[in-house]
Enzyme design. Structure first.
Site, short mmCIF file in Angstrom:
data_model
loop_
_atom_site.label_atom_id
_atom_site.label_comp_id
_atom_site.label_asym_id
_atom_site.label_seq_id
_atom_site.Cartn_x
_atom_site.Cartn_y
_atom_site.Cartn_z
N ARG A 280 -20.56 41.68 -54.06
CA ARG A 280 -21.53 42.61 -53.48
C ARG A 280 -22.95 42.22 -53.89
O ARG A 280 -23.20 41.92 -55.06
CB ARG A 280 -21.22 44.04 -53.93
CG ARG A 280 -19.85 44.48 -53.44
CD ARG A 280 -19.55 45.92 -53.76
NE ARG A 280 -18.18 46.22 -53.33
CZ ARG A 280 -17.57 47.38 -53.51
NH1 ARG A 280 -18.21 48.37 -54.13
NH2 ARG A 280 -16.33 47.56 -53.09
N ARG A 295 -21.70 47.15 -63.01
CA ARG A 295 -22.13 46.82 -61.64
C ARG A 295 -22.45 45.34 -61.55
O ARG A 295 -23.49 44.90 -62.01
CB ARG A 295 -23.34 47.68 -61.27
CG ARG A 295 -23.72 47.66 -59.80
CD ARG A 295 -24.86 48.62 -59.52
NE ARG A 295 -24.50 50.00 -59.82
CZ ARG A 295 -23.84 50.81 -58.98
NH1 ARG A 295 -23.51 50.37 -57.78
NH2 ARG A 295 -23.55 52.03 -59.34
N GLU A 367 -16.93 56.29 -62.03
CA GLU A 367 -16.01 55.91 -60.95
C GLU A 367 -15.26 54.63 -61.28
O GLU A 367 -15.83 53.62 -61.65
CB GLU A 367 -16.81 55.71 -59.66
CG GLU A 367 -15.93 55.30 -58.49
CD GLU A 367 -16.73 54.93 -57.24
OE1 GLU A 367 -17.87 55.41 -57.10
OE2 GLU A 367 -16.20 54.18 -56.42
N SER A 370 -11.80 54.66 -55.73
CA SER A 370 -12.21 55.50 -54.62
C SER A 370 -11.12 55.39 -53.56
O SER A 370 -10.80 54.30 -53.12
CB SER A 370 -13.54 54.99 -54.06
OG SER A 370 -14.09 55.91 -53.16
N ARG A 408 -14.06 47.43 -64.51
CA ARG A 408 -14.40 48.74 -65.07
C ARG A 408 -13.26 49.28 -65.95
O ARG A 408 -13.50 50.00 -66.92
CB ARG A 408 -14.73 49.74 -63.96
CG ARG A 408 -16.08 49.42 -63.33
CD ARG A 408 -16.54 50.50 -62.39
NE ARG A 408 -17.85 50.16 -61.82
CZ ARG A 408 -18.51 50.91 -60.95
NH1 ARG A 408 -17.99 52.07 -60.55
NH2 ARG A 408 -19.69 50.55 -60.48
#
Length: 444
Positions: A280, A295, A367, A370, A408
């Site tokens: 990303r 991130r 998070e 999801s 994560r």
RNA sequence: GGAGAGAUGGCCGAGUGGUCGAAGGCGCUCCCCUGCUAAGGGAGUAUAGGCUCAAAAGGCUUAUCGAGGGUUCGAAUCCCUCUCUCUCCGCCA
């Protein structure tokens, strides 16, 4: 893509629903284009019908050896008119299609209305955050002290938002992915898949990353290709973009497996899982989570995808969330499950649960997964169907969720399992994947 | 990278300018016959749209034979470009 029939039948209702997501649907523009479309399409088809009839007559006349010159005259001018009006229709339909492709999914009635993160609802939580009797360190400090995590070298290789892991930490990272895959394939009935990490524009259009979120992707230009994303009339054969893109999530290749397919009823639900890297650009997230590996431009994820019968998709969503939760339970990491509000949901989702894991160093839930039901939003874009009880093709429902984000999860393990002496206890569930190793330490 | 062959409906496969949305077969659905671990006969069976209808049914109509463009009154069929698949050679983890 939402059903254009819904817009034709109840434009204002749809617009009102979309507004709860913070999306302003261009009602006026749409109605005007629709009116034009209707007129142009009727006219086009009229002309085409006339041309077809005349051509058929010419054919018949020729077969009988008759002179057809009067018919030729009649059709002569028709051709130009048809071409012109066809072009007009095409541009109107392209404009309509453009609007549709930019429009997010409609929220399910059970989704709470809200603007952002603060309006999400906690559904349940599991486990109790551990109480530390020594200063809590974050995963960066833990990893760097152990000499197993090195952001400086990663920056030298690639820049910011990359990480370098070595030794037993790299191995623990790998162990997590293996563990997750094993649980999902052995206990939850998912079929493992190995998928391409570079996909074409059509696939990204299918799952909804394109055309709207191009700036979030890493694009790999193909030689001699014009990087043009031409979005026009039809849903499938209008992509001129030949370039490949690094997948931002395994959802893209995994879900697109059923693109343009009619799957038999008895093969539903399909449950697919894959361990993939994700890439990303993180454009627009400058300054957020700059420290550590929360991130990153590149991270690993074990993805869960279900292809479901429309009547069973919400049941499937609950199951899918449970499958992801199971991983955290086995790792004994405290978490909570949040039902996202309308304003916080992703583009393609009709309903989304986020799973948030406890990070002691941040004193916050973050998070880690999801899970969404996209209903027929993606299926309509990619024409994924099944044969229903009446033997008619019908759009499928697609669901996806992380099960889990590996990087994560590693962060959560490091922080939750840290010890006063700087070592990290390895969760029991992972030890079989680590040759029984119990402790991450400098020596290890 | 070089040379060649191909892409047609759920599947196989015919079709080289006009009644082809597409023969035939398989599969599937329904009906009939037969009667048992077989078979035979008949009918039906693409998708996405538009218009019409209060709605459903129905009717009218358009597009689609890998994709895009062109020639033509008319294209599955002719021409161009692209994509993909297969075979052989080369290279390569």
């Amino acid at each position: 893509m939402i059903d254009i029939q819904l817009l034709r039948a109840g434009l204002d209702d749809v617009a009102r629903l979309l507004a709860t997501r913070g999306y302003v649907f261009p009602v006026v523009e749409f109605s005007e284009l629709e009116a034009q479309r209707k007129h142009l399409q009727t006219r086009t088809q009229e002309l085409q019908a006339r041309r077809n009839a005349a051509s058929k007559q010419i054919g018949n006349a020729k077969v009988r050896g008759e002179n057809a010159s009067s018919l030729f005259e009649e059709v002569a001018n028709l051709g130009h008119e048809v071409k012109q009006i066809e072009a007009e229709l095409e541009s109107v339909q392209a404009a309509l299609n453009h609007i549709l492709l930019q429009t997010p999914n409609l929220p399910h009635p059970t989704v709470p209305i809200g603007i952002g993160e603060a309006d999400n609802q906690e559904v349940r939580h599991w486990g109790t955050p551990r109480v530390f009797d020594f200063p809590i360190r974050d995963h960066v400090a833990i990893g760097e002290t152990l000499g197993l995590l090195d952001f400086q070298t990663a920056a030298k290789l690639s820049g910011s938002r990359f990480s370098l892991m070595t030794g037993e930490l790299a191995r623990l990272h790998r162990a997590l992915a293996q563990f997750m895959l094993d649980v999902h394939t052995r206990e939850h009935g998912y079929q493992e898949a190995y998928v391409p990490y570079l996909v074409n524009a059509r696939s990204l259009l299918g799952t909804g990353q394109l055309p709207k979120f191009k700036e979030d992707l890493f694009e790999v230009p193909r030689k001699n290709s014009e990087p043009v994303l031409a979005v026009s009339a039809g849903p499938k054969h209008d992509l001129e973009d030949n370039n490949l893109y690094l997948i931002p999530t395994g959802e893209v290749p995994l879900t697109n497996i059923v693109a343009e397919k009619i799957v038999p009823l008895e093969s539903l639900p399909m449950r697919l899982t894959a361990h993939t890297p994700c890439f990303r650009s993180e454009a627009g997230s400058y300054g957020r989570d700059t420290r550590g590996m929360i991130r990153q431009h590149q991270f690993e994820k074990v993805e869960l995808v279900q292809i479901a019968h429309p009547q069973e998709s919400y049941e499937a969503l609950e199951e899918l969330v449970g499958h992801a939760e199971k991983i955290l339970q086995k790792l004994e990491l405290p978490y909570r499950v949040m039902l996202l509000c309308t304003g916080d949901m992703g583009f393609a989702a009709a309903k989304t649960y986020d799973i948030e894991v406890w990070l002691p160093a941040q004193q916050a839930y973050r998070e880690i997964s999801s899970c969404s039901n996209c209903e027929s939003f993606q299926a309509r874009r990619m024409l994924a169907r099944f044969r229903n009880e009446k033997n008619k093709p019908e759009l499928l429902h697609t669901l996806n969720g992380s099960g889990l984000a590996v990087g994560r999860t590693l962060v959560a393990v490091l922080e939750n399992y840290q010890n006063a002496d700087g070592t990290v206890t390895i969760p029991e569930a992972l030890r079989p994947y680590m040759d029984g190793l119990r402790l991450l330490s400098t020596a290890g």
